[in-house]
Design a protein around this motif. Structure first.
Motif, PDB file in Angstrom:
ATOM      1  N   ASP A   7       0.883  -1.407   0.043  1.00 21.24           N
ATOM      2  CA  ASP A   7      -0.031   0.000  -0.072  1.00 21.24           C
ATOM      3  C   ASP A   7       0.783   1.303   0.104  1.00 21.24           C
ATOM      4  OD1 ASP A   7      -1.771   2.197   0.420  1.00 21.24           O
ATOM      5  OD2 ASP A   7      -3.353   0.685   1.252  1.00 21.24           O
ATOM      6  N   GLN A 102     -11.289  15.289   5.418  1.00 19.86           N
ATOM      7  CA  GLN A 102     -11.449  14.059   6.302  1.00 19.86           C
ATOM      8  C   GLN A 102     -10.111  13.373   6.594  1.00 19.86           C
ATOM      9  OE1 GLN A 102     -12.776  10.462   4.596  1.00 19.86           O
ATOM     10  NE2 GLN A 102     -14.497  10.529   5.966  1.00 19.86           N
ATOM     11  N   ALA A 257     -17.662   1.139   1.051  1.00 22.20           N
ATOM     12  CA  ALA A 257     -16.695   0.421   1.909  1.00 22.20           C
ATOM     13  C   ALA A 257     -17.325  -1.136   2.490  1.00 22.20           C
ATOM     14  CB  ALA A 257     -16.514   1.189   3.103  1.00 22.20           C
TER      15      ALA A 257
END
Ligand SMILES: Cc1cc2nc3c(=O)[nH]c(=O)nc-3n(C[C@H](O)[C@H](O)[C@H](O)COP(=O)(O)OP(=O)(O)OC[C@H]3O[C@@H](n4cnc5c(N)ncnc54)[C@H](O)[C@@H]3O)c2cc1C
Length: 406
Positions: A7, A102, A257
């Motif tokens: 990632d 966010q 999600a």
């Protein structure tokens, strides 16, 4: 090690679980997300970007070092970006995408000062507005371009999903007292106000403009995967057009999600089956049934919030390519000449559009729309996939190990 988890972010879990890096890769992730993960079989590499695909090799960069790895199977889950929609003032300081605010909050615990307006379209405005308010921010207004009547169609879908209904009710409670405006668009942002399509203005030091998400496809394109309607094409088992490559989550289409998490498990099972490992078919069947329910909700959301025309609010002076400072007017002037084409590559050659750091990720859709390019994915005049999929230094490319040495 059986599985390499790579990632580019410094923490696992993607956008929804974005947080400051923890001591271990799973610190801070909900137990349900990591359930069943075998740490002894996982090699987790954070801060590592997959920037190129060359034949059956994938180039990974960590810091200043590139390694080439040759995976037996790949599960691609590169997620989405917030869909950039230019309007006058979208490039001013203080104007950001809701996800950026966010992320500041989740990763750095930074709460913006001054009045904040969230505007655009989609339920994410409410989610971020609620997060900001809980953190003590001065959320003045949420401006949604869809009318209440246009959103009525969501009610039956919400009624079937207790979890989503609870979430929506929670947003409602947290945002009590915040001005909610429906059926109005942002037309411009200046130093201290947001101008709306009904002629009104709202005071704002910070504006978060969000128009939904678009699948992130740079790596998929480099892998040569088929793309349909802007998303990686997969079959029911989440297999892509390329043998041994599977895809999950938002890169296969925007669905939220919970759907992404189920798809991650399904794509993992498909990869395991491809590699000849035994797979629990009953479990796979249950996951498919849950996926279908999430997909139906995602479809209801997509109907309620159709994509906003990318240039709907832009004026000739509006900057389209932010890296190279090219306005909509300049683009149109250049492409209205006799013999002009609608070829996005010509726009690149002529004006340097999409040649900057974003490589067309931010401006690509607006440029194609501005010059009237309507070609399908893979059109030879369309954008060509070229490495790097993410910014990488020349030094890191030069310092390339051809074997994965861990
Ligand atoms: C900014 C933003 C904020 C969001 N916040 C929320 C939220 O609060 N609530 C919610 O329900 N939904 C949110 N969403 C939608 C959300 O992304 C998903 O529903 C869910 O996180 C999708 O999971 P995913 O695994 O498909 O992608 P993501 O969670 O986006 O994960 C993709 C991961 O791939 C990594 N990546 C991408 N390209 C590469 C590469 N080339 N090399 C290495 N790594 C790479 C990224 O760093 C990222 O960690 C948000 C989306 C965005 C874009």
């Amino acid at each position: 090690v059986a599985t390499l988890l790579v990632d580019a972010a410094d923490s696992t879990g993607g956008q929804i679980y974005a947080r400051a890096p923890g001591t271990t890769w799973d610190a801070g992730l909900p137990p349900a997300v990591v359930a069943g993960a075998r740490a002894d079989l996982l090699d987790v590499r954070l801060g590592t970007a997959a920037w190129g695909a060359f034949g059956d090799r994938v180039a990974l960069v960590t810091g200043e070092r590139t390694r080439l790895t040759q995976p037996a199977a790949i599960v691609l889950a590169t997620g989405a970006i917030e869909r950039p929609v230019p309007f006058p003032g979208w490039d001013r300081p203080g104007v950001a995408a809701p996800g950026a605010l966010q992320r500041l909050l989740k990763v750095a615990q930074v709460v913006p000062n001054g009045p904040i307006v969230l505007a655009g379209s989609g339920p994410f405005l409410f989610a971020v507005g609620a997060d900001l308010r809980r953190a003590g921010a001065d959320v003045r207004a949420i401006v949604e371009r869809r009318t209440r009547r246009q959103l009525i169609g969501l009610v039956p879908a919400l009624a079937r999903r207790a979890d989503r209904l609870r979430e929506a009710a929670g947003f409602g409670r947290t945002l009590r007292g915040v001005q909610l405006r429906f059926g109005v668009d942002v037309v411009a942002v200046d130093d201290s106000t947001v101008a709306l399509s009904d002629g009104s203005r709202i005071e704002a030091d910070v504006v978060a403009a969000g128009y939904g998400f678009a699948p992130r496809l740079e790596l998929a394109r480099l892998l040569g995967l088929a793309v349909t309607e802007g998303a990686v094409a997969v079959d029911a088992s989440l297999t892509t057009s390329r043998t041994g490559v599977f895809a999950a989550g938002e890169t296969t289409g925007i669905g939220g999600a919970p759907l992404a998490a189920i798809e991650g498990r399904l794509a993992g099972l498909a990869a395991a089956a491809f590699l000849g490992r035994p797979v629990d078919e009953a479990r796979r069947g249950r996951l498919h049934a849950t996926r279908d329910a999430h997909l139906r909700f995602a479809q209801a959301l997509a109907r309620a919030y159709p994509p906003v025309p990318v240039l709907g609010a832009a004026t000739p002076e509006t900057t389209i390519c932010r890296c190279e400072h090219i306005s909509l007017g300049a683009l149109r002037r250049s492409f209205s000449q006799p013999l002009a084409t609608d070829d996005p590559r010509a726009a690149k050659a002529e004006l340097r559009c999409a040649m900057g750091a974003c490589q067309g990720v931010i401006c690509g859709e607006a440029i194609r729309s501005a010059i009237g390019f309507a070609g399908p994915e893979g059109d030879r005049r369309g954008p060509r996939a070229r490495p790097p999929a993410m910014p990488v230094t020349v030094g890191a490319v030069a310092a390339c190990d051809s074997t994965w040495a861990g």
